[in-house]
Design a protein around this motif. Structure first.
Motif, mmCIF file in Angstrom:
data_model
loop_
_atom_site.group_PDB
_atom_site.id
_atom_site.type_symbol
_atom_site.label_atom_id
_atom_site.label_comp_id
_atom_site.label_asym_id
_atom_site.label_seq_id
_atom_site.Cartn_x
_atom_site.Cartn_y
_atom_site.Cartn_z
ATOM 1 N N ASP A 12 74.533 53.039 44.099
ATOM 2 C CA ASP A 12 73.493 54.065 44.166
ATOM 3 C C ASP A 12 73.699 54.997 45.347
ATOM 4 O O ASP A 12 73.370 56.193 45.267
ATOM 5 C CB ASP A 12 72.113 53.398 44.292
ATOM 6 N N GLN B 230 74.827 42.864 35.661
ATOM 7 C CA GLN B 230 73.486 42.325 35.589
ATOM 8 C C GLN B 230 72.878 42.596 34.225
ATOM 9 O O GLN B 230 73.291 43.517 33.522
ATOM 10 C CB GLN B 230 72.595 42.928 36.681
ATOM 11 N N SER C 208 70.754 48.469 47.805
ATOM 12 C CA SER C 208 70.627 49.403 46.688
ATOM 13 C C SER C 208 69.232 50.024 46.693
ATOM 14 O O SER C 208 68.402 49.736 47.561
ATOM 15 C CB SER C 208 70.878 48.674 45.368
ATOM 16 N N LEU C 209 68.960 50.857 45.703
ATOM 17 C CA LEU C 209 67.644 51.490 45.608
ATOM 18 C C LEU C 209 66.505 50.475 45.445
ATOM 19 O O LEU C 209 65.443 50.636 46.059
ATOM 20 C CB LEU C 209 67.631 52.491 44.446
ATOM 21 N N PRO C 210 66.665 49.409 44.626
ATOM 22 C CA PRO C 210 65.594 48.398 44.574
ATOM 23 C C PRO C 210 65.319 47.746 45.929
ATOM 24 O O PRO C 210 64.161 47.440 46.243
ATOM 25 C CB PRO C 210 66.130 47.376 43.557
ATOM 26 N N VAL C 211 66.359 47.544 46.733
ATOM 27 C CA VAL C 211 66.147 46.960 48.066
ATOM 28 C C VAL C 211 65.387 47.939 48.945
ATOM 29 O O VAL C 211 64.496 47.543 49.716
ATOM 30 C CB VAL C 211 67.497 46.581 48.703
ATOM 31 N N ALA D 206 63.247 50.107 47.892
ATOM 32 C CA ALA D 206 61.858 50.023 47.417
ATOM 33 C C ALA D 206 61.157 48.793 48.000
ATOM 34 O O ALA D 206 59.973 48.856 48.366
ATOM 35 C CB ALA D 206 61.834 49.975 45.894
ATOM 36 N N ALA D 207 61.871 47.684 48.099
ATOM 37 C CA ALA D 207 61.298 46.468 48.686
ATOM 38 C C ALA D 207 60.967 46.675 50.161
ATOM 39 O O ALA D 207 59.934 46.210 50.650
ATOM 40 C CB ALA D 207 62.263 45.299 48.518
ATOM 41 N N ALA E 262 69.553 41.111 38.713
ATOM 42 C CA ALA E 262 68.897 42.416 38.818
ATOM 43 C C ALA E 262 67.805 42.433 39.877
ATOM 44 O O ALA E 262 67.564 43.450 40.520
ATOM 45 C CB ALA E 262 68.321 42.812 37.461
ATOM 46 N N LEU E 263 67.115 41.304 40.073
ATOM 47 C CA LEU E 263 66.002 41.237 41.017
ATOM 48 C C LEU E 263 66.318 40.410 42.255
ATOM 49 O O LEU E 263 65.446 40.249 43.118
ATOM 50 C CB LEU E 263 64.770 40.635 40.329
ATOM 51 N N TYR F 265 68.323 40.657 45.113
ATOM 52 C CA TYR F 265 68.253 41.215 46.461
ATOM 53 C C TYR F 265 66.918 41.913 46.714
ATOM 54 O O TYR F 265 66.453 41.983 47.858
ATOM 55 C CB TYR F 265 69.421 42.168 46.696
ATOM 56 N N PHE F 266 66.299 42.421 45.649
ATOM 57 C CA PHE F 266 64.945 42.966 45.775
ATOM 58 C C PHE F 266 63.986 41.871 46.238
ATOM 59 O O PHE F 266 63.206 42.055 47.191
ATOM 60 C CB PHE F 266 64.513 43.545 44.425
#
Length: 316
Positions: A44, A81, A189-192, A194-195, A262-263, A265-266
């Motif tokens: 990302d 993933q 990444s982007l989910p991280v 966001a977290a 997929a979840l 590292y978030f």
């Protein structure tokens, strides 16, 4: 509902210096790893190729076989993933010199079809380095806006000392999360991201609860010292803190264990943030507010004395 009932206040502020030293040492370690190793940015942010594949016909995507097929190509670092339904997978590959996004996707599809002829390529996206750079900059701006907003909100609701203390404590949590990701070189990444922003909001909420209790204690405990007032506030919120964090942590751990790659590292970022947020909201924010000189006069407005003429009863 309360898990714990304390007959006496726990003297947290007696060990305020120790808490601050521990926090400072942890913070500096995280900064060192960020400077020495840096973050392992995902596709990302770095740019690369994103492929969505499907097996169809109700056949679940076997991620281990997908990885084994891609390993034969020796493309370097990549991630696979689950995506959407059980028969769909998402493949992320970094930029590779001498090969375009189309060429990489063709090589991957050839390897996958050699293992299973039912695989279908649904889409291929190319994320350029410039896009990744913009995402990184926008993420940093989002974090900055959140910090400024929190300072304004806490300054208006409480007092600037609490605002500064809360931001220092919450940034302490964020830097520690980033330090973990730098030390273990987990993919950022982007989910991280966001977290990380979610942890900031979560920690602010906890800081507001404790700051509100401190202000309430200043009204009730008129002759108590500042450390005693803060100790009483933290002790009174321990049960609430444990219940809130435990219930949230159970949900996050379930994502960490059962959410798949997929979840992963978030959920990992949330887990670290919640654990350190429980510590920092009480033992970092409150101690810094005390060091900054918060007092009853800063939080409780003096009562206006009625004019003697107005208070005097008019006799007929």
């Amino acid at each position: 509902m309360e898990f714990f009932r304390f007959t006496r206040d726990i003297p947290f502020m007696r060990h305020a210096l120790t808490f601050n030293i521990i926090s400072l040492a942890t913070f500096l370690l995280a900064v060192f790893f960020l400077a020495y190793k840096g973050l392992n940015f995902g596709v990302d942010f770095r740019g690369g190729t994103v492929m969505e594949i499907s097996y169809g016909q109700g056949q679940a995507a076997d991620l281990s076989r997908v990885r084994a097929a891609i390993d034969t190509l020796q493309l370097g670092e990549y991630t696979v993933q689950s995506f959407g339904t059980a028969d769909t997978a998402l493949i992320r590959m970094p930029l590779k010199e001498g090969a375009s996004s189309a060429q990489l996707s063709e090589r991957v599809m050839e390897a996958l079809r050699a293992d299973n002829s039912n695989v279908v390529q649904k889409r291929v996206d190319f994320v350029g380095p410039q896009v990744g750079k913009e995402l990184y900059q926008n993420g940093a701006l989002a974090l900055l806006f959140v910090v400024v907003g929190v300072i304004i909100y806490l300054s208006a609701r409480f007092e600037w000392r609490f605002a500064i203390a809360a931001i220092i404590a919450n940034l302490h949590d964020i830097v520690i999360i980033l330090g973990f990701f730098a030390f273990f070189q987990w993919e950022f990444s982007l989910p991280v991201l966001a977290a990380v922003l979610a942890v900031l909001g979560y920690s602010v909420n906890e800081s507001v609860v404790i700051a509100d209790r401190i202000r309430e204690n200043f009204r009730k405990m008129r002759h108590a010292s500042v450390p005693h007032v803060i100790d009483s506030a933290i002790t009174a919120t321990i049960s609430r803190t444990v219940i809130t964090h435990l219930s949230t942590q159970l949900m996050v751990v379930s994502m960490l264990v059962f959410g798949g790659e997929a979840l992963h590292y978030f959920a990992m970022a949330l887990t670290i943030g919640i654990l350190f947020g429980m510590y920092s909201a009480a033992l970092v924010m409150a101690t810094i507010a005390m060091w900054l000189g918060v007092s009853r006069e800063n939080l409780v407005k003096p009562e206006r004395k009625k004019d003697g003429l107005e208070a005097e009863k008019i006799m007929p």
